[in-house]
Design a protein around this motif. Sequence first.
Motif, mmCIF file in Angstrom:
data_model
loop_
_atom_site.group_PDB
_atom_site.id
_atom_site.type_symbol
_atom_site.label_atom_id
_atom_site.label_comp_id
_atom_site.label_asym_id
_atom_site.label_seq_id
_atom_site.Cartn_x
_atom_site.Cartn_y
_atom_site.Cartn_z
ATOM 1 N N ASN A 5 0.764 -1.069 -0.213
ATOM 2 C CA ASN A 5 0.118 0.008 -0.236
ATOM 3 C C ASN A 5 0.997 1.223 -0.042
ATOM 4 O OD1 ASN A 5 -2.633 -0.584 0.122
ATOM 5 N ND2 ASN A 5 -2.773 -1.292 2.219
ATOM 6 N N ARG A 7 1.948 4.786 1.340
ATOM 7 C CA ARG A 7 2.214 5.168 2.797
ATOM 8 C C ARG A 7 1.502 6.152 3.548
ATOM 9 N NH1 ARG A 7 4.449 1.496 4.823
ATOM 10 N NH2 ARG A 7 5.739 2.551 6.306
ATOM 11 N N ARG A 8 0.261 6.728 3.000
ATOM 12 C CA ARG A 8 -0.467 7.748 3.581
ATOM 13 C C ARG A 8 -1.829 7.489 3.112
ATOM 14 N NH1 ARG A 8 -1.592 12.242 0.835
ATOM 15 N NH2 ARG A 8 -1.076 13.622 2.582
ATOM 16 N N PRO A 9 -2.688 7.728 4.217
ATOM 17 C CA PRO A 9 -4.091 7.751 4.068
ATOM 18 C C PRO A 9 -4.738 8.602 3.077
ATOM 19 C CG PRO A 9 -3.674 8.057 6.457
ATOM 20 C CD PRO A 9 -2.463 8.183 5.796
ATOM 21 N N TRP A 10 -5.519 8.067 2.123
ATOM 22 C CA TRP A 10 -6.139 8.789 1.041
ATOM 23 C C TRP A 10 -6.778 9.958 1.622
ATOM 24 C CZ3 TRP A 10 -4.568 8.775 -3.566
ATOM 25 C CH2 TRP A 10 -5.520 9.251 -4.857
ATOM 26 N N TRP A 28 -5.368 3.948 0.336
ATOM 27 C CA TRP A 28 -3.859 4.391 0.617
ATOM 28 C C TRP A 28 -3.599 5.200 -0.383
ATOM 29 C CZ3 TRP A 28 -2.060 4.490 5.731
ATOM 30 C CH2 TRP A 28 -2.739 3.699 6.599
#
Length: 165
Positions: A5, A7-10, A28
């Motif tokens: 995935n 590395r950061r939330p969508w 993500w």
Amino acid sequence: WEFLNGRRPWQSEADPMTKAISSGEPLWGWYDVEVEEEGGPSGRPYLEKLFDTSVTFTYGEVEAGVDHVLDAVRTRGPFDVLVAFSQGCIVSHLVAALLRRRGEAVPWRLSVQVCGMRVRDARFRAWFETPLAVPCVQLYGLQDAMYAYGRQSQPQMYEDPVILE
């Protein structure tokens, strides 16, 4: 088979198809995108801005995504194929270009890029003055909202990509 995935939330609203495919799982992304237009925000659609070369795109946190992929390739490999989708294609371009800049061989035999596009962040422009010599298959969905942009922009990043539509 390894799945990574971003590395950061969508951060933005996902389209209905993406929501359906995710089955309620969190989404993500690989990086954030800052868009700067001459004269300030214009209110134009995002796709229109992509085609406008006067618009500046800066990828926030993209280096963390590149490091994440490099680490996975080195610690979980070897891999024959690197498959990337959308933002992941940008990260895969950057990984291959970084390895080339370091004088290192790309440790996979084929890149498969689905719904990808070229790197727009000017910090990396020089990395792609010469097309990448990585064997590459690029897939474009004719119904994809990003089709025209991806199809026009991504193939020139590779020496001889195989294009599937």
